[in-house]
Design a protein around this motif. Structure first.
Motif, short mmCIF file in Angstrom:
data_model
loop_
_atom_site.label_atom_id
_atom_site.label_comp_id
_atom_site.label_asym_id
_atom_site.label_seq_id
_atom_site.Cartn_x
_atom_site.Cartn_y
_atom_site.Cartn_z
N VAL A 146 0.85 -1.19 0.00
CA VAL A 146 0.00 0.00 0.00
C VAL A 146 0.89 1.24 0.00
O VAL A 146 1.93 1.28 0.65
CB VAL A 146 -0.91 0.01 1.24
N GLY A 147 0.48 2.28 -0.73
CA GLY A 147 1.24 3.52 -0.74
C GLY A 147 2.44 3.50 -1.66
O GLY A 147 3.27 4.42 -1.62
N HIS A 148 2.57 2.48 -2.50
CA HIS A 148 3.67 2.40 -3.46
C HIS A 148 3.14 2.68 -4.86
O HIS A 148 1.97 2.42 -5.16
CB HIS A 148 4.34 1.03 -3.40
N VAL A 149 3.99 3.19 -5.73
CA VAL A 149 3.56 3.61 -7.07
C VAL A 149 4.49 3.03 -8.13
O VAL A 149 5.61 2.58 -7.83
CB VAL A 149 3.55 5.15 -7.19
N VAL A 150 4.02 3.03 -9.38
CA VAL A 150 4.83 2.51 -10.48
C VAL A 150 5.61 3.62 -11.18
O VAL A 150 6.47 3.34 -12.01
CB VAL A 150 3.95 1.77 -11.51
N ALA A 151 5.29 4.88 -10.86
CA ALA A 151 5.98 6.00 -11.52
C ALA A 151 5.81 7.26 -10.68
O ALA A 151 4.94 7.34 -9.81
CB ALA A 151 5.41 6.23 -12.92
N HIS A 152 6.66 8.23 -10.96
CA HIS A 152 6.57 9.54 -10.33
C HIS A 152 6.39 10.59 -11.44
O HIS A 152 7.29 11.37 -11.73
CB HIS A 152 7.82 9.85 -9.51
N PRO A 153 5.23 10.62 -12.07
CA PRO A 153 5.01 11.55 -13.18
C PRO A 153 4.93 12.99 -12.70
O PRO A 153 4.47 13.27 -11.58
CB PRO A 153 3.68 11.09 -13.77
N THR A 154 5.37 13.90 -13.55
CA THR A 154 5.26 15.33 -13.23
C THR A 154 3.85 15.81 -13.54
O THR A 154 3.06 15.12 -14.20
CB THR A 154 6.25 16.14 -14.05
N MET A 155 3.57 17.02 -13.12
CA MET A 155 2.26 17.60 -13.39
C MET A 155 2.06 17.77 -14.89
O MET A 155 0.96 17.52 -15.41
CB MET A 155 2.17 18.95 -12.68
N ALA A 156 3.10 18.16 -15.58
CA ALA A 156 2.99 18.33 -17.03
C ALA A 156 2.77 17.00 -17.73
O ALA A 156 1.99 16.91 -18.69
CB ALA A 156 4.26 19.01 -17.56
N GLN A 157 3.43 15.95 -17.25
CA GLN A 157 3.31 14.64 -17.89
C GLN A 157 1.90 14.07 -17.78
O GLN A 157 1.44 13.38 -18.69
CB GLN A 157 4.31 13.66 -17.27
N VAL A 158 1.20 14.37 -16.70
CA VAL A 158 -0.15 13.83 -16.54
C VAL A 158 -1.20 14.75 -17.15
O VAL A 158 -2.39 14.41 -17.18
CB VAL A 158 -0.48 13.58 -15.06
N GLY A 159 -0.79 15.91 -17.64
CA GLY A 159 -1.72 16.83 -18.28
C GLY A 159 -2.54 17.65 -17.32
O GLY A 159 -3.63 18.14 -17.68
N ALA A 160 -2.06 17.80 -16.08
CA ALA A 160 -2.76 18.63 -15.11
C ALA A 160 -2.38 20.09 -15.33
O ALA A 160 -1.20 20.43 -15.41
CB ALA A 160 -2.40 18.20 -13.69
N THR A 161 -3.36 20.95 -15.42
CA THR A 161 -3.12 22.35 -15.76
C THR A 161 -3.55 23.28 -14.63
O THR A 161 -4.38 22.93 -13.79
CB THR A 161 -3.87 22.74 -17.03
N MET A 162 -2.94 24.47 -14.63
CA MET A 162 -3.30 25.53 -13.69
C MET A 162 -3.66 26.78 -14.50
O MET A 162 -2.76 27.45 -15.02
CB MET A 162 -2.13 25.85 -12.76
N PRO A 163 -4.93 27.11 -14.65
CA PRO A 163 -5.31 28.31 -15.41
C PRO A 163 -4.69 29.58 -14.85
O PRO A 163 -4.33 30.48 -15.60
CB PRO A 163 -6.84 28.33 -15.28
N ASN A 164 -4.54 29.64 -13.55
CA ASN A 164 -3.96 30.82 -12.89
C ASN A 164 -3.19 30.35 -11.67
O ASN A 164 -3.77 30.14 -10.61
CB ASN A 164 -5.06 31.80 -12.48
N PRO A 165 -1.87 30.15 -11.78
CA PRO A 165 -1.09 29.62 -10.67
C PRO A 165 -1.26 30.39 -9.36
O PRO A 165 -1.21 29.79 -8.29
CB PRO A 165 0.35 29.72 -11.19
N ASN A 166 -1.46 31.70 -9.45
CA ASN A 166 -1.63 32.50 -8.24
C ASN A 166 -3.09 32.67 -7.83
O ASN A 166 -3.40 33.34 -6.85
CB ASN A 166 -0.99 33.88 -8.43
#
Length: 477
Positions: free
Chosen positions: A232-252
């Motif tokens: 439990v709590g283990h993963v197969v990869a450590h993808p970045t935010m960009a790699q998974v397609g997660a976006t921030m319309p306004n970082p601030n």
């Protein structure tokens, strides 16, 4: 208060309060590479305007600035200080390499800079506290293990010098050896905006960048998955935010509950083990094996927003709500949380397959999985490792059934409670089980079932090899 093991998300959230990570190492350590001194931990309570916020352990050491006659003073771990400062709108950044703790005040907060500041050379044992980029006091620092962390070395800051710095901002502080309280008037309370006529200011909202940084620090701290022993709590990869397609319309801008849930789902589609490599990164496919196809609903059903008062996906998270959500995320990823020796379990973040041959619809599958998740998240375990108590919440009136399996002392056969040796002993909770553990641990299963057909529809099964929950030995079975 729930005591969670501190992890990297705490450092990230505090460091990125302004939306940009500081250059300091994320483990908060100074440049010291080994511990030459040992310290005793003492209980403490951090309060803001008399309201308890956290319960870290502090250490005590002689003030080196006082020479051989220096008095013993208390040192608090820096992250909990950051958390408290955030409640009054003060943004903190820490550069562990340069030894600079900078406090950025909200508009409306008056700063009375000291007339003269005696500089001290910055070493691994010293630091400078700045307000809006101006040095106001120099102080000693200690790099030592935070008792609330998983072996993480953190920077401890002396209470005396911190209080001195905060006084220049008009923040009143008190310390009685256990309770450290900050008192702030409404005119300087932290919305980042000046209030008029003594009216209270609004809440402080978490930014998209800060929340994303904190989540990914937690994600990246998880160990890699071993297919032969799926912990439990283990993963197969450590993808970045960009790699998974997660976006921030306004970082601030303000982060919403829907963004948090969507980022989590997109990350999980890459990082959580699946049976088919072709499905990696397919968030729709991943969610089809969860309790809901909607990220916010799925996250809510897994108690991500428990205790935060969030029921609408469009809700913007305050800094306090962000802390609660991140604590719940860690509970989910680790599979448990602990309070005063009592462990509350959490259904593992995993891919649950549906057996199409049974003829059940995906709707039935998701409904039963949601029920199984709810009751798994409310199981509590405690004991000394030899005698174990497992409290199963009452699931009467639902499709949920339990099974608890324990090896016998000879480890040759197994015995248990519930649907272990057939369907003749239904177990739907409302009971506390007590048994002896000889070192082999035990297994807990929570499932949705068609009792008429004697068929399991879906559910979770986790083995606790250490006798009590532990991220180093709990595995999905």
């Amino acid at each position: 208060m729930i005591t969670m093991k501190m992890n990297a998300w705490k450092a990230a959230l505090a460091l990125s309060a302004t939306g940009v990570l500081a250059a300091a190492p994320l483990v908060w350590a100074s440049t010291q590479s080994s511990q030459k001194a040992t310290y005793t931990y003492y209980p403490s309570i951090v309060e803001v305007n008399g309201q308890p916020l956290s319960t870290p352990s502090h250490i005590a050491a002689q003030d080196p600035f006082g020479g051989s006659n220096g008095q013993v003073t208390a040192f608090l771990p820096i992250w909990y200080i950051y958390q408290a400062l955030g409640q009054i709108g003060v943004k903190a950044s820490w550069d562990g390499t340069k030894g600079v703790l900078n406090l950025t005040t909200p508009s409306g907060m008056t700063v009375n800079d000291p007339s003269a500041v005696k500089a001290v050379p910055i070493t691994s044992g010293t630091m400078v506290i700045e307000i809006n980029g101006k040095p106001v006091t120099y102080a000693p620092r200690i790099a030592y293990l935070d008792e609330g962390s998983r072996g993480v070395v953190t920077t401890f800051v002396p209470v005396y010098y911190l209080q001195q710095a905060l006084s220049y901002m008009g923040v009143q502080t008190s310390w009685n050896g256990t309770e450290w309280n900050m008192t702030v008037s409404n005119s300087t309370n932290g919305s980042g905006q000046s209030s008029s006529g003594g009216a209270a200011s609004g809440p402080v909202y978490e930014t998209q960048q800060a929340m994303a940084n904190a989540m990914w620090q937690l994600f990246n701290s998880l160990p890699m998955f071993n297919p032969n022993h799926p912990l439990v709590g283990h993963v197969v990869a450590h993808p970045t935010m960009a790699q998974v397609g997660a976006t921030m319309p306004n970082p601030n801008g303000q982060v919403t509950a829907d963004q948090v849930a969507t980022w989590l789902a997109k990350w999980a589609a890459f990082a959580v083990p699946t049976s088919s490599g072709s499905d990696v990164g397919n968030v729709e496919k991943f969610l089809s094996f969860q309790s809901s196809d909607d990220p916010f609903t799925w996250a809510s059903q897994n108690d991500l927003f428990q205790g935060a008062g969030i029921t609408d996906s469009n809700t913007a998270l305050t800094t306090a709500q962000a802390q609660t959500v991140l604590g719940n995320l860690q509970w989910w990823l680790y599979g448990y949380k602990e309070q005063n020796g009592v462990y509350t379990l959490h259904a593992p973040l995993s891919v649950i397959a549906i057996d199409n041959a049974t003829g059940y619809t995906n709707e039935t599958f998701q409904q039963d999985l949601a029920q199984a998740t709810y009751f798994f998240d409310r199981i509590q375990v405690w004991g000394d490792g030899k005698t174990v108590h497992v409290d199963l919440p009452n699931a009467s009136g639902t499709n949920v059934i339990y099974a608890v399996v324990v090896p016998n002392p000879a480890k040759e056969t197994y015995w248990g409670y519930g649907y272990v040796n057939g369907w003749n002993v239904p177990l739907q909770g409302g009971v506390t089980l007590t048994f002896q553990n000889d070192g082999a641990g035990f297994n807990v299963s929570v499932s949705g079932a068609d009792r008429a057909k004697h068929t399991f529809v879906t559910g979770y099964s986790v083995s606790y090899g250490a006798g009590l929950p532990s991220v180093s030995s709990d595995y999905i079975s």
